[in-house]
Write a protein that holds these residues in place. Sequence first.
Motif, PDB file in Angstrom:
ATOM      1  N   GLU A  23      -3.373  13.356  -6.706  1.00 44.04           N
ATOM      2  CA  GLU A  23      -2.998  14.121  -7.831  1.00 44.04           C
ATOM      3  C   GLU A  23      -1.560  14.507  -7.988  1.00 44.04           C
ATOM      4  O   GLU A  23      -0.967  15.083  -7.061  1.00 44.04           O
ATOM      5  N   PRO A  24      -0.867  13.954  -8.872  1.00 44.83           N
ATOM      6  CA  PRO A  24      -1.192  13.498 -10.083  1.00 44.83           C
ATOM      7  C   PRO A  24      -1.080  11.844  -9.949  1.00 44.83           C
ATOM      8  O   PRO A  24      -0.514  11.402  -8.970  1.00 44.83           O
ATOM      9  N   GLY A  25      -1.668  11.202 -10.797  1.00 46.01           N
ATOM     10  CA  GLY A  25      -1.452   9.583 -10.768  1.00 46.01           C
ATOM     11  C   GLY A  25      -2.805   8.931 -10.325  1.00 46.01           C
ATOM     12  O   GLY A  25      -3.732   9.805  -9.791  1.00 46.01           O
ATOM     13  N   LEU A  26      -2.628   7.651 -10.148  1.00 44.00           N
ATOM     14  CA  LEU A  26      -3.821   6.925  -9.793  1.00 44.00           C
ATOM     15  C   LEU A  26      -3.855   6.612  -8.156  1.00 44.00           C
ATOM     16  O   LEU A  26      -2.634   6.425  -7.470  1.00 44.00           O
ATOM     17  N   CYS A  27      -5.100   6.749  -7.420  1.00 47.73           N
ATOM     18  CA  CYS A  27      -5.038   6.507  -6.079  1.00 47.73           C
ATOM     19  C   CYS A  27      -5.112   5.079  -5.853  1.00 47.73           C
ATOM     20  O   CYS A  27      -5.043   4.327  -6.609  1.00 47.73           O
ATOM     21  N   CYS A  42      -7.204   2.979  -4.617  1.00 48.07           N
ATOM     22  CA  CYS A  42      -8.348   2.345  -5.191  1.00 48.07           C
ATOM     23  C   CYS A  42      -8.530   2.104  -6.599  1.00 48.07           C
ATOM     24  O   CYS A  42      -9.026   1.192  -6.927  1.00 48.07           O
ATOM     25  N   GLN A  43      -8.254   3.322  -7.119  1.00 49.02           N
ATOM     26  CA  GLN A  43      -8.183   3.244  -8.650  1.00 49.02           C
ATOM     27  C   GLN A  43      -7.101   2.054  -9.117  1.00 49.02           C
ATOM     28  O   GLN A  43      -7.565   1.398 -10.004  1.00 49.02           O
ATOM     29  N   TYR A  44      -6.004   2.047  -8.514  1.00 46.41           N
ATOM     30  CA  TYR A  44      -4.895   1.099  -8.876  1.00 46.41           C
ATOM     31  C   TYR A  44      -5.350  -0.113  -8.711  1.00 46.41           C
ATOM     32  O   TYR A  44      -5.280  -1.179  -9.551  1.00 46.41           O
ATOM     33  N   VAL A  45      -6.164  -0.524  -7.735  1.00 43.39           N
ATOM     34  CA  VAL A  45      -6.640  -1.836  -7.481  1.00 43.39           C
ATOM     35  C   VAL A  45      -7.606  -2.322  -8.501  1.00 43.39           C
ATOM     36  O   VAL A  45      -7.659  -3.360  -8.982  1.00 43.39           O
ATOM     37  N   SER A  46      -8.583  -1.304  -8.918  1.00 46.25           N
ATOM     38  CA  SER A  46      -9.399  -1.421  -9.672  1.00 46.25           C
ATOM     39  C   SER A  46      -8.870  -1.842 -11.085  1.00 46.25           C
ATOM     40  O   SER A  46      -9.349  -2.604 -11.826  1.00 46.25           O
ATOM     41  N   VAL A  47      -7.912  -1.219 -11.544  1.00 46.62           N
ATOM     42  CA  VAL A  47      -7.208  -1.469 -12.697  1.00 46.62           C
ATOM     43  C   VAL A  47      -6.549  -2.826 -12.733  1.00 46.62           C
ATOM     44  O   VAL A  47      -6.848  -3.836 -13.829  1.00 46.62           O
TER      45      VAL A  47
END
Length: 406
Positions: free
Chosen positions: A390-394, A396-401
């Motif tokens: 927080e804030p931003g992508l962690c 695992c979220q970045y890899v998913s994107v």
Amino acid sequence: MDSSSMDSSSEEKGAAMAIPPLKPSEKFHLFVSYSSMDATWTHGLIGRLEADHAGLRVCLHERDFTPGRNILENMAECIHQSQKVLLVLSQDFVQSRWCLLEADLSLFGYCLERKPVIPVLLRPCQVPLHLSHLTYLEAMDSRFYSKVVRLLCTPSHCMARSLPGPRPVPSFYSGKTLLTLNCVNRDRLPSWKVGTFSTLSVPDPLKEVLPDPEVYKHAVGILNGVQSPRSCLRYLGCRILLSIFLLLLFLLLILLFVVFGLELIKPGLRFLLITTNVFCCLLSIVLAVNTLCWFRRFSRRKMQELGLRVGEANLLLAPHSVLMGCQTLNQLTFVFVQLEDCRQTFLQAPEGEALFREALLQFSCAYACCLVQADFPHCVDTATARGHLEPGLCFCQYVSVQLERG
């Protein structure tokens, strides 16, 4: 020494404050670390303390170090034999390697023996990361001298309980940029040459999070294995000359048609010759353009290779909550980011540990660069989802994107 910064009232002078007695293993009440540029101010402070408190033993390197002995041994022994350590912080102190080494030794002693460290901010400066957790005294404070005396007269065990720990939570936060590291001889490095990074010692901003220097040396050593090109096209002059030659060849082929004319050629060979000439002309132009654009293609390939090598290095750094990123061939950035929550998310899938390692290998370099720039890819699915950063992508979220984008 500025009289306004060390002035004390008559009431404070009259108050008799006792200096704690030395233990059998102690030789000094105070070890003072300072830059030679601040010697005048420091000597003035120490002179006043010794005049006001009979029996006060202060260790100064120029008078108390054993002549002919290694300076490192002198510092280590004197700090070990002192009740407290006083650091006179200024930009000159920060830039002095010996002063920083003394600070490291004093913090080492403090961690092991709960030895109190008293930082004094003489002039505003960029305090090193491994000293930023300490609460310092302002030299320009009107009650500065009385505060120093009170700390000197406070038993060490009482101060140890009140001082903060060596690595408090506010000093680090997930996503914090720790260091930007340039390669060796960056100013004289050709644009086509891949940078080589020093592995002699761990930089100061990383010492708090990478206590084992071998981890840092191994991680950076992986990047130093990337080879620079050996092709003559690495030189701009060679690319220009080759492009000019190919363009001249194109003009020569056109000139042959103009000089000899197509009427001298038999009809059966005319189509074949025209086709061959057009192909050679187009090939010459394509080769000329590709020659001039060689550096761009090389940089793209080398950045991809370097990104994979950074991913290998991050397999070593990630357990220490550090990720490395690179945006150019001769500069690295180190980011403090906690990945344990993201790792637990990966572990929920079959072969989760292997997937997590593969994600670090493929995406950790680019993710570290996003953290440095605070610029994350936008995705509708993750815009409303709560991640581990927080804030931003962690991570695992970045890899998913990235996987969704293909």
